[in-house]
Write a protein that holds these residues in place. Structure first.
Motif, short mmCIF file in Angstrom:
data_model
loop_
_atom_site.label_atom_id
_atom_site.label_comp_id
_atom_site.label_asym_id
_atom_site.label_seq_id
_atom_site.Cartn_x
_atom_site.Cartn_y
_atom_site.Cartn_z
N GLY A 184 84.84 27.60 25.34
CA GLY A 184 84.47 28.97 24.98
C GLY A 184 85.01 30.01 25.94
O GLY A 184 85.30 31.15 25.54
N TRP A 185 85.22 29.62 27.21
CA TRP A 185 85.77 30.57 28.18
C TRP A 185 87.20 30.95 27.80
O TRP A 185 87.60 32.11 27.96
CB TRP A 185 85.73 29.97 29.59
CG TRP A 185 84.37 29.68 30.09
CD1 TRP A 185 83.82 28.45 30.34
CD2 TRP A 185 83.34 30.63 30.40
NE1 TRP A 185 82.52 28.58 30.78
CE2 TRP A 185 82.21 29.91 30.83
CE3 TRP A 185 83.27 32.02 30.35
CZ2 TRP A 185 81.02 30.52 31.21
CZ3 TRP A 185 82.09 32.65 30.73
CH2 TRP A 185 80.98 31.91 31.15
N ALA A 186 87.96 30.01 27.30
CA ALA A 186 89.33 30.31 26.86
C ALA A 186 89.32 31.25 25.67
O ALA A 186 90.17 32.14 25.54
CB ALA A 186 90.06 29.02 26.52
N GLU A 187 88.34 31.07 24.79
CA GLU A 187 88.22 31.95 23.64
C GLU A 187 87.90 33.38 24.08
O GLU A 187 88.45 34.35 23.53
CB GLU A 187 87.14 31.43 22.70
CG GLU A 187 87.47 30.07 22.08
CD GLU A 187 86.31 29.50 21.29
OE1 GLU A 187 85.31 30.22 21.09
OE2 GLU A 187 86.41 28.33 20.87
N TYR A 188 87.03 33.51 25.08
CA TYR A 188 86.73 34.85 25.60
C TYR A 188 87.97 35.49 26.19
O TYR A 188 88.24 36.67 25.98
CB TYR A 188 85.64 34.76 26.67
CG TYR A 188 84.26 34.43 26.14
CD1 TYR A 188 83.90 34.73 24.84
CD2 TYR A 188 83.31 33.82 26.96
CE1 TYR A 188 82.64 34.43 24.36
CE2 TYR A 188 82.04 33.51 26.50
CZ TYR A 188 81.71 33.81 25.19
OH TYR A 188 80.46 33.52 24.73
N GLN A 189 88.76 34.70 26.95
CA GLN A 189 89.96 35.26 27.57
C GLN A 189 90.97 35.69 26.51
O GLN A 189 91.66 36.71 26.68
CB GLN A 189 90.58 34.23 28.51
CG GLN A 189 91.81 34.72 29.26
CD GLN A 189 91.50 35.90 30.18
OE1 GLN A 189 91.03 35.73 31.29
NE2 GLN A 189 91.76 37.12 29.71
N ALA A 190 91.02 34.95 25.41
CA ALA A 190 91.98 35.29 24.35
C ALA A 190 91.63 36.59 23.64
O ALA A 190 92.49 37.22 23.03
CB ALA A 190 92.04 34.14 23.34
N ARG A 191 90.36 37.00 23.74
CA ARG A 191 89.92 38.22 23.05
C ARG A 191 90.26 39.49 23.80
O ARG A 191 90.17 40.59 23.26
CB ARG A 191 88.40 38.19 22.84
CG ARG A 191 87.90 37.10 21.90
CD ARG A 191 86.39 37.15 21.84
NE ARG A 191 85.83 35.99 21.13
CZ ARG A 191 84.55 35.73 21.05
NH1 ARG A 191 83.66 36.55 21.63
NH2 ARG A 191 84.12 34.66 20.39
N THR A 192 90.62 39.38 25.06
CA THR A 192 90.78 40.58 25.89
C THR A 192 92.08 40.52 26.68
O THR A 192 92.58 39.45 27.00
CB THR A 192 89.59 40.74 26.85
OG1 THR A 192 89.75 41.91 27.64
CG2 THR A 192 89.45 39.54 27.78
N GLY A 227 81.60 38.20 27.18
CA GLY A 227 81.91 37.75 25.84
C GLY A 227 83.30 38.11 25.36
O GLY A 227 83.54 38.17 24.15
N GLY A 228 84.21 38.37 26.30
CA GLY A 228 85.57 38.75 25.92
C GLY A 228 85.72 40.23 25.62
O GLY A 228 86.72 40.65 25.03
#
Length: 291
Positions: free
Chosen positions: A116-124, A64-65
């Protein structure tokens, strides 16, 4: 410490041949069992996956990032030999953490399919790993999660139905250009269906014909339908393989295959399951040696 949410999903998954509701409803889900990096104990986790062709599937250690990799990722790095449950099949696999360009291409394909995978990557700040799970050949018939041949046949048919529903839904959400992941999903489905029908033709149908001569007309019809479906599969594969594949064109081919396949599966179940359920019948799992 066991995760109560995961445990509920695991139990529902195993009770319903891989079909679950709630958060994972309509998703491609598998159960991944790893060996603890420190404890050596076995741990099972539900994870989403993507097809990667040739029987390989991809799982993404997003957490989930979160800032740290999930435990299951650390486990498979330490012990790459894992067990995969699809709801119908259970098999051993070797986990390979993708590196460099291979990882980036696989992750980009996943992002194209679900932002959503890009959003997870952006969180971490960590690079979210992508892991390929390569099935380890067992040298025998597949391990099917069914207690009888009739359950076996119905479970496989329902798995094809679910996957085709997912594929059709992906095309409904797609734009005018066919993305890479839907192509792979469709080609993987076609190959799996071809393998299943081949197994029936060379093993299960001859087995039944030998023990139930009265089934020969039905088996002849099923064989003929296999041939017609094989033509539809080939035409769909040809369209998908075109660089300029139009989504509407592909969707039309998928609908043709869906109509023919659903009628075929329904007829097969009507004709064969009553015979397979007869007490004391012994129909071995070798009846479908491929998948």
């Amino acid at each position: 410490m066991p995760n109560d949410f995961n445990q509920q999903v695991i139990e529902e998954f195993r009770a319903n041949s891989g079909e679950v509701g709630g958060h994972f409803e309509g998703a491609r889900l598998l159960l991944l069992t790893t060996t603890g990096a420190r404890s050596g104990e076995r741990h099972t986790t539900p994870v989403g996956y993507y097809h990667d062709g040739d029987g390989t599937v991809l799982v993404i250690a997003s957490a989930g990032g979160a800032p740290k990799h999930p435990d299951w990722f650390h486990n498979l790095v330490a012990h790459p030999h894992v067990t995969v449950e699809t709801g119908v099949f259970t098999y051993d696999a070797k986990a390979e953490v993708l590196r460099g360009g291979a990882r980036d291409a696989a992750f980009a394909r996943a992002v194209e399919a679900d932002s959503g995978w890009a959003e997870y990557q952006a969180r971490t700040s960590r690079v979210i790993p992508v892991v390929a799970l390569h099935e380890i050949a067992s040298g025998g018939p597949p391990n099917v999660n069914a207690s009888s041949m009739s359950e076996y046949v119905k479970a496989i048919h329902d798995a094809f139905r679910r996957e085709l529903t997912l594929i059709r839904g992906e095309f409904d959400q797609a734009g005018s250009t066919l993305g890479a992941q839907p192509r792979i999903n469709c080609l993987t489905f076609c190959q799996g269906l071809h393998n299943h029908h081949t197994g029936e033709d060379i093993a299960m149908f001859p087995f039944l014909a030998d023990r139930h001569p009265e089934l020969e007309p039905a088996l002849d019809r099923l064989r003929e339908e296999h041939e017609r479906i094989a033509v539809l599969i080939a035409e769909l594969q040809q369209v998908i393989g075109m660089d300029s594949a139009d989504t509407e064109h592909v969707r039309a081919e998928v609908e043709r295959l869906t109509t023919a396949l659903e009628a075929h599966l329904t007829y097969e179940e009507e004709q064969l399951i009553p015979v397979l359920d007869v007490p004391n019948e012994s129909v071995h799992r070798e009846a479908d040696p491929t998948r």
